[in-house]
Design an enzyme around this catalytic site. Sequence first.
Site, PDB file in Angstrom:
ATOM      1  N   ARG A  34      32.560 -39.756  27.293  1.00 44.23           N
ATOM      2  CA  ARG A  34      31.258 -39.730  27.637  1.00 44.23           C
ATOM      3  C   ARG A  34      30.734 -38.774  26.704  1.00 44.23           C
ATOM      4  NH1 ARG A  34      31.427 -36.025  32.625  1.00 44.23           N
ATOM      5  NH2 ARG A  34      30.582 -37.523  33.951  1.00 44.23           N
ATOM      6  N   ASN A  37      25.443 -35.290  23.295  1.00 43.83           N
ATOM      7  CA  ASN A  37      24.717 -35.413  22.549  1.00 43.83           C
ATOM      8  C   ASN A  37      24.278 -36.670  21.965  1.00 43.83           C
ATOM      9  OD1 ASN A  37      22.641 -35.584  20.068  1.00 43.83           O
ATOM     10  ND2 ASN A  37      22.970 -32.897  20.200  1.00 43.83           N
ATOM     11  N   LYS A  39      21.991 -38.319  20.506  1.00 42.40           N
ATOM     12  CA  LYS A  39      21.672 -38.036  18.210  1.00 42.40           C
ATOM     13  C   LYS A  39      22.412 -37.517  17.373  1.00 42.40           C
ATOM     14  CE  LYS A  39      17.929 -36.494  15.915  1.00 42.40           C
ATOM     15  NZ  LYS A  39      16.439 -35.930  16.018  1.00 42.40           N
ATOM     16  N   THR A  40      23.485 -36.994  17.838  1.00 38.92           N
ATOM     17  CA  THR A  40      24.439 -36.652  16.944  1.00 38.92           C
ATOM     18  C   THR A  40      25.875 -37.583  16.627  1.00 38.92           C
ATOM     19  OG1 THR A  40      25.708 -35.337  18.323  1.00 38.92           O
ATOM     20  CG2 THR A  40      24.082 -34.020  16.891  1.00 38.92           C
ATOM     21  N   GLN A  44      27.388 -39.260  13.941  1.00 42.59           N
ATOM     22  CA  GLN A  44      28.286 -39.555  13.767  1.00 42.59           C
ATOM     23  C   GLN A  44      28.909 -40.894  13.384  1.00 42.59           C
ATOM     24  OE1 GLN A  44      30.281 -36.612  13.061  1.00 42.59           O
ATOM     25  NE2 GLN A  44      32.691 -38.221  12.489  1.00 42.59           N
ATOM     26  N   GLY A 107      36.831 -38.190  21.109  1.00 39.39           N
ATOM     27  CA  GLY A 107      36.190 -38.246  20.493  1.00 39.39           C
ATOM     28  C   GLY A 107      35.811 -39.411  19.358  1.00 39.39           C
ATOM     29  N   VAL A 108      34.736 -38.945  18.504  1.00 39.43           N
ATOM     30  CA  VAL A 108      33.483 -39.960  18.172  1.00 39.43           C
ATOM     31  C   VAL A 108      34.353 -39.505  16.132  1.00 39.43           C
ATOM     32  CG1 VAL A 108      32.350 -39.959  19.474  1.00 39.43           C
ATOM     33  CG2 VAL A 108      31.641 -38.932  17.551  1.00 39.43           C
ATOM     34  N   GLY A 109      34.831 -38.938  15.694  1.00 34.24           N
ATOM     35  CA  GLY A 109      34.812 -38.628  14.018  1.00 34.24           C
ATOM     36  C   GLY A 109      35.179 -40.570  13.168  1.00 34.24           C
ATOM     37  N   GLU A 110      36.491 -40.961  13.709  1.00 35.30           N
ATOM     38  CA  GLU A 110      36.882 -41.916  13.019  1.00 35.30           C
ATOM     39  C   GLU A 110      36.883 -43.358  13.689  1.00 35.30           C
ATOM     40  OE1 GLU A 110      38.276 -41.162   9.354  1.00 35.30           O
ATOM     41  OE2 GLU A 110      37.754 -38.861  10.176  1.00 35.30           O
TER      42      GLU A 110
END
Length: 143
Positions: A34, A37, A39-40, A44, A107-110
């Site tokens: 899900r 946000n 935009k952020t 990322q 997570g969307v980090g890497e």
Amino acid sequence: MKAACGAQFCEVRVDPDTGEVRVSRWVVVFDVGRVINAKTASSQLRGGIVMGIGMALAEETLIDPRTGRIMNPSLAEYHVPVHADIPPIDVGYLDDPDPTMPLGLIGVGEVGITGVAGAIANAVHHATGKRIYDLPITLDKLL
């Protein structure tokens, strides 16, 4: 629990005389659970793609074989992508919540950087017929 994943596609233009590679278009769709946000999350993921473009086309640590010292230790000598090197990046999401995680988040980090170099190498192969296996993809490898 599922892991974040995505499919990345790019278009490159290769100058036939100099071998210069320019990324001209980027389209990507991620499954990151899900998206709370957009935009952020998009920012990322775009940041990861920009890092991957640098890894694929410019970034390389040069080592002096005689001394073992780094020959490009600062940003004055180490090449990273700048705004003019980055095409419009179209980011999409599946927005499929993970039922095993609170709020359905992943997570969307890497995940943004994963697959960028492969997408560029494949686009270069389609444009030139040359398969490049070493990063960065530099002019000498294409000529």
